[in-house]
Design an enzyme around this catalytic site. Structure first.
Site, PDB file in Angstrom:
ATOM      1  N   ARG A  59       0.801  -1.227   0.000  1.00 35.44           N
ATOM      2  CA  ARG A  59       0.000   0.000   0.000  1.00 35.44           C
ATOM      3  C   ARG A  59       0.836   1.281   0.000  1.00 35.44           C
ATOM      4  O   ARG A  59       0.612   2.176  -0.808  1.00 35.44           O
ATOM      5  CB  ARG A  59      -0.946   0.034   1.215  1.00 35.44           C
ATOM      6  N   THR A  60       1.789   1.363   0.923  1.00 36.79           N
ATOM      7  CA  THR A  60       2.528   2.620   1.069  1.00 36.79           C
ATOM      8  C   THR A  60       3.323   2.892  -0.207  1.00 36.79           C
ATOM      9  O   THR A  60       3.288   3.996  -0.762  1.00 36.79           O
ATOM     10  CB  THR A  60       3.465   2.549   2.296  1.00 36.79           C
ATOM     11  N   LYS A  89      26.596  -3.008   0.925  1.00 35.72           N
ATOM     12  CA  LYS A  89      28.060  -2.810   0.989  1.00 35.72           C
ATOM     13  C   LYS A  89      28.457  -2.000   2.216  1.00 35.72           C
ATOM     14  O   LYS A  89      29.613  -1.615   2.356  1.00 35.72           O
ATOM     15  CB  LYS A  89      28.529  -2.077  -0.277  1.00 35.72           C
ATOM     16  N   ARG A 110      11.067   3.401   3.862  1.00 34.61           N
ATOM     17  CA  ARG A 110      10.583   2.441   4.866  1.00 34.61           C
ATOM     18  C   ARG A 110      11.786   1.601   5.284  1.00 34.61           C
ATOM     19  O   ARG A 110      12.556   1.145   4.431  1.00 34.61           O
ATOM     20  CB  ARG A 110       9.497   1.535   4.320  1.00 34.61           C
ATOM     21  N   HIS A 138       4.513   5.769  11.607  1.00 33.24           N
ATOM     22  CA  HIS A 138       4.060   5.637  10.225  1.00 33.24           C
ATOM     23  C   HIS A 138       3.126   6.842  10.005  1.00 33.24           C
ATOM     24  O   HIS A 138       1.916   6.693   9.912  1.00 33.24           O
ATOM     25  CB  HIS A 138       3.313   4.307  10.064  1.00 33.24           C
TER      26      HIS A 138
HETATM   27  N1   CP Z   1      -0.567  -0.034   5.747  1.00 37.40           N
HETATM   28  C1   CP Z   1       0.669  -0.298   5.271  1.00 37.40           C
HETATM   29  O1   CP Z   1       1.664   0.322   5.678  1.00 37.40           O
HETATM   30  O2   CP Z   1       0.698  -1.271   4.333  1.00 37.40           O
HETATM   31  P1   CP Z   1       2.000  -1.745   3.535  1.00 37.40           P
HETATM   32  O3   CP Z   1       2.897  -2.441   4.535  1.00 37.40           O
HETATM   33  O4   CP Z   1       1.519  -2.639   2.449  1.00 37.40           O
HETATM   34  O5   CP Z   1       2.669  -0.506   3.010  1.00 37.40           O
END
Ligand code: CP
Length: 311
Positions: A59-60, A89, A110, A138
């Site tokens: 999603r993100t 590395k 991420r 998040h």
């Molecule tokens: N909600 C969310 O962060 O989903 P993903 O891990 O798929 O990005």
């Protein structure tokens, strides 16, 4: 003074003022209206987004990428930053930030370690957006969750929000609690004792005057909740696999749970789900989790445009 997010890193929700949050909500709603009416947006024409994902994401990652493309911009992506970038590395995230600023106008990261987005931001003079750092924060999820509640319920003030599942490891509930607390909600925290919300968060909320009920019983929690925010038990954050096996099926929302819920309750989930919401619940009109995922697009469009000064 006019509110602006130009040049700002989006690392956590605490660094966003109420005016900035409102600006993000308004900008997202405006973009959503344009898209729904068939209009085209070219605000990010000539701009590039770099996506650095050291942990899996559907999603993100996809919603940031489509957000940038829908604004007329381009996307640079490392297929799997963990294995195919120079981190393999030994390159530090700080140095990656120094490098990325020469390639892109904005970056999303991420990473499994809390604080990694801040490290990238320290290296880069271009805005950095935290797409989830370990069990930390998040923030863009919290913003799209707020946007979803406003769309679904028309307000936040006075609502009772039940956060349920893995409240210890779930970064979405850590960011979400901090943001929603400022919007006049009351909380019910529903988790097994071993996965309770960190005491620092719970005590911080109570000290700032937010009503928090600790109630591990899901059925009695849904009876008084306007929003049920379910989360997955975060297998990847467990050191002991047996502990995960013991806790993985702590809660399952089924049609029986829905029958016990307060009238009009919506069900949210950051997704992916495992077994915590039965597929039969998808037919419930208050099942908002897929609509919630779709809301990630206008919210992330707003964030990209605002931090780049292209709104
Ligand atoms: N909600 C969310 O962060 O989903 P993903 O891990 O798929 O990005």
């Amino acid at each position: 003074m006019t509110t602006t997010l130009y040049g700002k890193d989006i690392l956590d929700v605490q660094s966003l003022t109420d005016d900035e949050v409102h600006l993000i909500m308004e900008t997202a709603a405006r973009y959503e209206r344009v898209m729904k009416s068939g209009g085209r947006l070219l605000n990010m024409d000539g701009k590039t987004l770099a996506t650095l994902f050291y942990e899996p994401s559907t999603r993100t990652r996809l919603s940031f990428e489509t957000a940038m493309l829908r604004l007329g911009g381009t996307v640079l992506s490392v297929a799997d930053a963990k294995t195919s970038s120079s981190s393999k590395k030994g390159e530090t995230i700080y140095d990656t930030g120094k490098m990325i600023e020469g390639y892109a106008d904005v970056a999303v990261i991420r990473h499994p370690e809390t604080g990694s987005a801040a490290e990238l931001a320290a290296g880069s003079s271009k805005p950095v957006i935290n797409g989830g750092d370990g069990a930390g924060q998040h923030p863009t999820q919290a913003l799209l969750d707020l946007y979803t509640i406003i769309k679904e319920k028309g307000k936040t003030e006075g609502l009772t929000v039940c956060l349920a599942g893995d409240l210890k490891n779930g970064r979405t509930v850590h960011s979400g609690a901090a943001l929603l607390a400022r919007m006049g909600v009351k909380f019910i925290f529903t988790a097994p004792e071993a996965l309770a919300m960190p005491a620092s968060i719970t005590e911080g909320l109570k000290k700032s005057g937010v009503e928090v009920e600790i109630n591990p019983d899901l059925d009695s929690a849904v009876a008084k909740s306007d929003v049920l925010y379910m989360t997955r038990i975060q297998k990847e954050r467990f050191e002991d696999p047996e502990e995960y096996e013991r806790l993985k099926t702590s809660y399952e929302v089924t049609n029986e749970t829905v029958k016990k819920a307060k009238k009009g309750m919506i069900i949210m989930h950051p997704l992916p789900r495992v077994t915590e919401i039965a597929v039969e619940v998808d037919a419930y009109e208050g099942a908002a989790y897929f609509r919630q995922a779709a809301n990630g697009v206008p919210v992330r469009m707003a964030l990209l445009a605002l931090v780049c000064g292209c709104e």
